[in-house]
Design a protein around this motif. Structure first.
Motif, mmCIF file in Angstrom:
data_model
loop_
_atom_site.group_PDB
_atom_site.id
_atom_site.type_symbol
_atom_site.label_atom_id
_atom_site.label_comp_id
_atom_site.label_asym_id
_atom_site.label_seq_id
_atom_site.Cartn_x
_atom_site.Cartn_y
_atom_site.Cartn_z
ATOM 1 N N LYS A 169 13.558 67.238 21.324
ATOM 2 C CA LYS A 169 14.501 66.744 21.060
ATOM 3 C C LYS A 169 15.376 67.054 19.534
ATOM 4 C CE LYS A 169 15.419 62.313 22.815
ATOM 5 N NZ LYS A 169 14.288 62.563 23.782
ATOM 6 N N PHE A 170 16.025 67.429 19.036
ATOM 7 C CA PHE A 170 15.830 67.516 17.138
ATOM 8 C C PHE A 170 17.141 67.365 17.128
ATOM 9 C CE2 PHE A 170 16.670 69.378 13.308
ATOM 10 C CZ PHE A 170 15.742 68.785 12.780
ATOM 11 N N GLY A 171 17.757 65.512 16.165
ATOM 12 C CA GLY A 171 18.813 66.029 15.943
ATOM 13 C C GLY A 171 19.998 65.527 16.748
ATOM 14 N N ASP A 172 20.804 66.157 16.617
ATOM 15 C CA ASP A 172 22.208 66.348 17.768
ATOM 16 C C ASP A 172 22.686 67.604 18.633
ATOM 17 O OD1 ASP A 172 22.696 67.587 15.734
ATOM 18 O OD2 ASP A 172 24.693 66.547 15.019
ATOM 19 N N GLN A 173 21.468 68.577 17.740
ATOM 20 C CA GLN A 173 21.586 69.808 18.206
ATOM 21 C C GLN A 173 20.745 70.633 19.508
ATOM 22 O OE1 GLN A 173 22.480 72.779 14.250
ATOM 23 N NE2 GLN A 173 20.283 73.242 15.363
ATOM 24 N N LYS A 174 19.676 69.711 19.534
ATOM 25 C CA LYS A 174 18.858 70.588 20.581
ATOM 26 C C LYS A 174 18.940 70.139 21.986
ATOM 27 C CE LYS A 174 14.796 71.943 21.382
ATOM 28 N NZ LYS A 174 14.378 73.343 21.505
ATOM 29 N N TYR A 175 19.822 69.228 21.555
ATOM 30 C CA TYR A 175 20.627 68.543 22.961
ATOM 31 C C TYR A 175 22.451 70.394 23.837
ATOM 32 C CZ TYR A 175 19.762 63.644 22.586
ATOM 33 O OH TYR A 175 19.430 62.599 22.210
ATOM 34 N N LEU A 176 21.664 70.952 23.237
ATOM 35 C CA LEU A 176 22.948 71.728 23.260
ATOM 36 C C LEU A 176 22.088 72.962 23.961
ATOM 37 C CD1 LEU A 176 24.138 70.466 21.319
ATOM 38 C CD2 LEU A 176 25.433 73.108 20.549
ATOM 39 N N ASP A 177 20.789 73.129 23.884
ATOM 40 C CA ASP A 177 20.426 73.772 24.488
ATOM 41 C C ASP A 177 20.017 74.562 26.194
ATOM 42 O OD1 ASP A 177 19.272 74.772 22.370
ATOM 43 O OD2 ASP A 177 16.695 74.232 22.946
ATOM 44 N N ASP A 178 20.490 73.985 26.883
ATOM 45 C CA ASP A 178 20.967 73.741 28.181
ATOM 46 C C ASP A 178 21.835 73.383 28.607
ATOM 47 O OD1 ASP A 178 21.098 71.033 28.523
ATOM 48 O OD2 ASP A 178 19.759 70.975 30.186
ATOM 49 N N TRP A 179 23.116 73.697 28.397
ATOM 50 C CA TRP A 179 24.567 73.169 28.499
ATOM 51 C C TRP A 179 25.499 74.169 29.027
ATOM 52 C CZ3 TRP A 179 27.841 70.662 23.986
ATOM 53 C CH2 TRP A 179 27.748 69.414 23.379
ATOM 54 N N THR A 180 25.013 75.948 29.110
ATOM 55 C CA THR A 180 25.538 76.065 29.398
ATOM 56 C C THR A 180 24.851 76.804 30.905
ATOM 57 O OG1 THR A 180 23.532 78.199 29.282
ATOM 58 C CG2 THR A 180 25.869 78.304 28.444
ATOM 59 N N THR A 181 24.314 76.161 31.771
ATOM 60 C CA THR A 181 22.893 75.747 32.808
ATOM 61 C C THR A 181 23.845 73.971 32.824
ATOM 62 O OG1 THR A 181 21.583 74.876 31.994
ATOM 63 C CG2 THR A 181 21.618 77.409 33.077
ATOM 64 N N ARG A 182 23.543 73.492 32.353
ATOM 65 C CA ARG A 182 23.628 71.628 32.966
ATOM 66 C C ARG A 182 25.495 71.642 33.088
ATOM 67 N NH1 ARG A 182 22.028 66.683 31.167
ATOM 68 N NH2 ARG A 182 20.116 67.220 30.510
ATOM 69 N N PHE A 183 26.640 72.051 32.164
ATOM 70 C CA PHE A 183 27.643 71.926 32.436
ATOM 71 C C PHE A 183 28.190 73.574 33.268
ATOM 72 C CE2 PHE A 183 26.500 69.117 29.262
ATOM 73 C CZ PHE A 183 26.666 68.251 30.332
ATOM 74 N N GLU A 184 29.022 73.846 33.919
ATOM 75 C CA GLU A 184 29.868 74.804 34.084
ATOM 76 C C GLU A 184 30.709 75.104 33.575
ATOM 77 O OE1 GLU A 184 31.117 74.995 38.071
ATOM 78 O OE2 GLU A 184 28.814 74.989 39.182
ATOM 79 N N CYS A 185 30.780 74.293 32.461
ATOM 80 C CA CYS A 185 32.691 74.791 31.813
ATOM 81 C C CYS A 185 31.952 75.330 30.264
ATOM 82 C CB CYS A 185 33.160 73.493 31.430
ATOM 83 S SG CYS A 185 32.532 71.934 30.717
ATOM 84 N N VAL A 186 30.846 75.219 30.339
ATOM 85 C CA VAL A 186 30.802 76.015 28.343
ATOM 86 C C VAL A 186 30.811 77.376 28.860
ATOM 87 C CG1 VAL A 186 28.723 75.713 26.557
ATOM 88 C CG2 VAL A 186 29.573 73.409 28.364
ATOM 89 N N HIS A 187 31.411 77.703 27.255
ATOM 90 C CA HIS A 187 31.690 79.268 27.220
ATOM 91 C C HIS A 187 30.505 79.614 25.452
ATOM 92 C CE1 HIS A 187 32.234 83.282 26.592
ATOM 93 N NE2 HIS A 187 32.501 82.471 25.146
ATOM 94 N N GLU A 188 29.606 80.185 25.532
ATOM 95 C CA GLU A 188 29.187 80.509 24.222
ATOM 96 C C GLU A 188 29.354 81.827 24.383
ATOM 97 O OE1 GLU A 188 25.062 83.794 24.332
ATOM 98 O OE2 GLU A 188 24.412 81.240 25.112
ATOM 99 N N LEU A 189 30.263 82.385 22.631
ATOM 100 C CA LEU A 189 30.267 82.340 21.681
ATOM 101 C C LEU A 189 29.893 84.210 21.780
ATOM 102 C CD1 LEU A 189 32.994 82.770 20.111
ATOM 103 C CD2 LEU A 189 31.572 82.814 18.299
ATOM 104 N N GLN A 190 30.367 85.252 21.959
ATOM 105 C CA GLN A 190 29.737 86.217 21.476
ATOM 106 C C GLN A 190 30.325 87.343 20.302
ATOM 107 O OE1 GLN A 190 27.842 87.687 24.318
ATOM 108 N NE2 GLN A 190 28.412 85.482 24.496
ATOM 109 N N HIS A 191 31.505 87.172 20.051
ATOM 110 C CA HIS A 191 31.812 87.476 18.221
ATOM 111 C C HIS A 191 30.671 87.412 17.921
ATOM 112 C CE1 HIS A 191 34.164 88.887 15.485
ATOM 113 N NE2 HIS A 191 35.052 89.104 15.949
#
Length: 279
Positions: free
Chosen positions: A181-203
């Motif tokens: 973990k680190f701050g509020d940010q490292k929590y996001l690392d696995d969101w694309t696999t933990r949650f089906e509704c998350v989009h990783e910006l391509q632009h």
């Protein structure tokens, strides 16, 4: 479509927050910015100005029992990080928004951010990568994704992710590396696999910053700033630049970044000089 944004800052970042607001006025035809003022001086000033597309929110209005219970255990920066998901949740619930995008206050928009949000399509959460230049890759410690531009829709899946993140940050959010973990940010690392509704910006235009600016060249056009990715020769509009680490000292000395990133003279001319003048 009207875009809803929220951000947080105190009086020390007031000039940055107002510059962010001014950039939205130029880049975004229809928006509203909810500002969580982290001290009275900041709140009183924003309230007195009566900005058309900005609503200031005081800590007294915002802080709930869960946040107040852990406030004394966090530094000022750690508490700001802890509060990030709560500011989004507060905005959505109290202002009955169909979506809300969190923005770091030290950003500046050069093109309409609707371009980025529309990329989500039917997904409920949008997150953005750091896209580190290889020599500066801190993904292992600071996270793959940057809490700088995050959109949450007010639907069951979007709110589930947001509530999960808020609970996690209240439980643990410190400026140290611990158990992945680190701050509020490292929590996001696995969101694309933990949650089906998350989009990783391509632009690529969403997230130009000191840690990745070495990968591009830039030119000005009538409609804004155009970037060219050196490795692919792909051109795209710069939507926002994240001026992370910019510091002012006495005698008009400015430090562009606090991490020793290589910033070219071209980048300084196109981005930093105009931004510093605005501040």
């Amino acid at each position: 479509m009207k875009l809803n944004f929220c951000t947080l800052f105190n009086a020390n970042y007031l000039s940055r927050g107002l510059t962010l607001y001014e950039s939205l006025l130029l880049a975004c035809p229809d928006f509203h910015l909810y500002v969580f003022a982290f001290d009275d001086q900041c709140y009183d000033f924003l309230k007195s100005q009566n900005y058309t597309h900005l609503t200031p929110i005081s800590l007294k209005q915002f802080e709930d029992k869960e946040l107040l219970n852990i406030k004394s255990s966090r530094s000022v920066a750690e508490y700001c990080w802890t509060c990030t998901p709560s500011t989004i949740l507060y905005s959505i619930i109290n202002f009955e928004l169909d979506h809300c995008t969190y923005l770091d206050a030290d950003m500046f928009f050069y093109s309409n951010p609707a371009l980025l949000i529309e990329e989500m399509k039917d997904k409920s959460v949008l997150i953005t990568e750091h896209r580190y230049t290889k020599a500066y890759d801190q993904s292992a410690t600071s996270g793959k994704y940057c809490v700088q531009f995050m959109t949450f829709k007010n639907n069951p899946s979007g709110m589930e992710v947001l509530q999960w993140w808020r609970n996690a940050c209240i439980e643990w959010c410190y400026a140290r590396h611990e158990d992945g973990k680190f701050g509020d940010q490292k929590y996001l690392d696995d969101w694309t696999t933990r949650f089906e509704c998350v989009h990783e910006l391509q632009h690529l235009g969403g997230g130009i910053a000191p840690w990745n600016v070495q990968q591009y060249t830039f030119s000005k056009s009538n409609s804004g700033i155009v970037a060219n990715e050196i490795s692919t020769n792909k051109k795209f509009p710069v939507v926002f630049f994240h001026y992370h680490g910019l510091k002012f000292y006495e005698n008009e000395i400015v430090s562009l970044t606090d991490e020793g990133y290589d910033i070219s003279s071209e980048t300084i001319e196109v981005f930093f000089k105009p931004y510093v003048k605005l501040l």
